[in-house]
Design an enzyme around this catalytic site. Structure first.
Site, PDB file in Angstrom:
ATOM      1  N   SER A   1       0.842  -1.203   0.000  1.00 55.88           N
ATOM      2  CA  SER A   1       0.000   0.000   0.000  1.00 55.88           C
ATOM      3  C   SER A   1       0.876   1.252   0.000  1.00 55.88           C
ATOM      4  CB  SER A   1      -0.923   0.004   1.227  1.00 55.88           C
ATOM      5  OG  SER A   1      -0.181  -0.235   2.408  1.00 55.88           O
TER       6      SER A   1
ATOM      7  N   ASP B   1       5.621  -7.011   2.542  1.00 53.16           N
ATOM      8  CA  ASP B   1       4.779  -7.502   1.447  1.00 53.16           C
ATOM      9  C   ASP B   1       5.596  -7.888   0.225  1.00 53.16           C
ATOM     10  OD1 ASP B   1       2.038  -7.861   1.436  1.00 53.16           O
ATOM     11  OD2 ASP B   1       1.588  -5.716   1.248  1.00 53.16           O
TER      12      ASP B   1
ATOM     13  N   GLU C   1      -0.414 -12.297  -1.486  1.00 54.46           N
ATOM     14  CA  GLU C   1      -1.870 -12.319  -1.687  1.00 54.46           C
ATOM     15  C   GLU C   1      -2.296 -13.573  -2.436  1.00 54.46           C
ATOM     16  OE1 GLU C   1      -3.174  -8.670  -3.519  1.00 54.46           O
ATOM     17  OE2 GLU C   1      -2.257  -7.425  -1.961  1.00 54.46           O
TER      18      GLU C   1
ATOM     19  N   GLU D   1      -9.323  -9.402   4.198  1.00 54.19           N
ATOM     20  CA  GLU D   1      -9.616  -8.006   3.838  1.00 54.19           C
ATOM     21  C   GLU D   1     -10.995  -7.881   3.209  1.00 54.19           C
ATOM     22  OE1 GLU D   1      -6.516  -5.782   1.907  1.00 54.19           O
ATOM     23  OE2 GLU D   1      -7.870  -4.117   1.424  1.00 54.19           O
TER      24      GLU D   1
HETATM   25  O1  KIV Z   1      -0.472  -3.398   1.638  1.00 54.71           O
HETATM   26  C1  KIV Z   1      -1.132  -3.319   2.677  1.00 54.71           C
HETATM   27  O2  KIV Z   1      -1.102  -2.314   3.392  1.00 54.71           O
HETATM   28  C2  KIV Z   1      -1.964  -4.468   3.045  1.00 54.71           C
HETATM   29  C3  KIV Z   1      -2.815  -4.359   4.270  1.00 54.71           C
HETATM   30  C4  KIV Z   1      -3.696  -3.233   4.306  1.00 54.71           C
HETATM   31  C5  KIV Z   1      -3.396  -5.628   4.693  1.00 54.71           C
HETATM   32  O3  KIV Z   1      -1.915  -5.452   2.400  1.00 54.71           O
END
Ligand code: KIV
Length: 291
Positions: free
Chosen positions: A44, A82, A114, A181
């Site tokens: 994000s 991530d 994901e 989510e």
């Molecule tokens: O990238 C992110 O911030 C996320 C969360 C909001 C779960 O995947």
């Protein structure tokens, strides 16, 4: 003491809720350390830090740069980084190399990716190699184009069943936790009850084992859009704008910097002599090189 994957399992067993926020930089990491159980250096950051309309353009280099900064700032809080879009889908080899880079170069304690059953081979290979994996199902923003927008997932019985199967599959593959989510609160509670691993909700209601929010969202710092599940726990955005205005006014009014924020020459005679320095007195380039 630094939190570990074991902390999360134990918290679920004790029925203790897990608090998570996103984090992307060192200064914020220092402020957050010890105040939440875990942080996610989420992709994000594509929206919040880099200004993209979605997360698709985020690269491995972006994740490593921001991830490393956060890891350096965390002494207690657990750090998950991530895996960006297309860093784990094209081949198993690429997925493993990239997960390894987030651990080695980003200093992550775990990676997040994901998908449900479709990414279980990657989850299995990573966990076998000693890389803890947090899974992420429901609304998975990297699939925004496939979903046709950011919509609540799992509303029909068929979709809900599929999500339950995905949750069980990622647990079976070795994930130590799973993000749920934007799914109905009732479904999130069912999934949470079925799993031994902790569920972390974002738009998943209170029945999850833990919660995560994007920190700029919960501080009221990100104004491009506000999803329904976001609650403002502070109005830091407003405070920042006020401070920027105050600084602007003081600079333009000659009020800043005042004496308390300035340095002074030690000897008044030195200052006096400086007024007589002419530009022609300055040493020529060649002289300067010769010392
Ligand atoms: O990238 C992110 O911030 C996320 C969360 C909001 C779960 O995947």
């Amino acid at each position: 003491m630094k939190k570990t994957v074991c902390t999360f399992r134990e918290m679920k067993e004790r029925g203790e809720k897990i608090s998570m926020l996103t984090c992307y930089d060192y200064s914020t990491a220092r402020l957050m350390d010890g105040h939440v159980d875990a942080v996610l250096v989420g992709d994000s950051l594509g929206n919040t830090m880099l200004g993209y309309p979605d997360t698709l353009s985020v690269t491995m280099e972006d994740m490593i740069t921001f991830g490393r900064a956060v890891s350096r700032g965390m002494q207690e809080t657990f750090v998950v980084i991530d895996m960006p879009f297309m860093s784990y889908q094209a081949s198993m080899e690429q997925a493993m190399i990239n997960a390894g880079r987030l651990m080695k170069e980003g200093r992550a304690q775990a990676v997040k990716l994901e998908g449900g059953a479709s990414v279980c081979p990657q989850i299995k290979a990573m966990t076998t190699a000693g890389i803890p994996v947090m899974a992420h199902i429901g609304l998975t923003p990297q699939s925004v184009n496939a979903f046709g927008g950011n919509r609540v997932q799992g509303k029909s019985e068929e979709a809900a069943r599929q999500l339950i199967e995905d949750a069980l599959a990622v647990q079976e593959a070795g994930a130590f936790s799973v993000v749920l989510e934007c799914i109905p609160a009732e479904l999130a509670a069912v999934i949470t009850a079925k799993l031994d691993i902790p569920t972390i909700g974002i738009g998943g209601g209170t029945g999850c084992d833990g919660q995560i929010l994007v920190y700029q969202d919960m501080l009221g710092m990100f104004t491009d859009f506000k999803p329904k599940f976001v609650k403002h726990f502070g109005n830091i955005g407003e405070e920042m704008t006020k401070a920027f205005d105050a600084y602007n006014e003081e600079v333009k009014g000659g009020l800043f910097p005042d004496d308390a924020h300035s340095f002074h020459m030690g000897h008044p005679e030195t200052l006096e002599r400086l007024y007589y320095v002419k530009s022609s007195d300055a040493p020529k380039e060649e002289e300067r090189k010769l010392g």
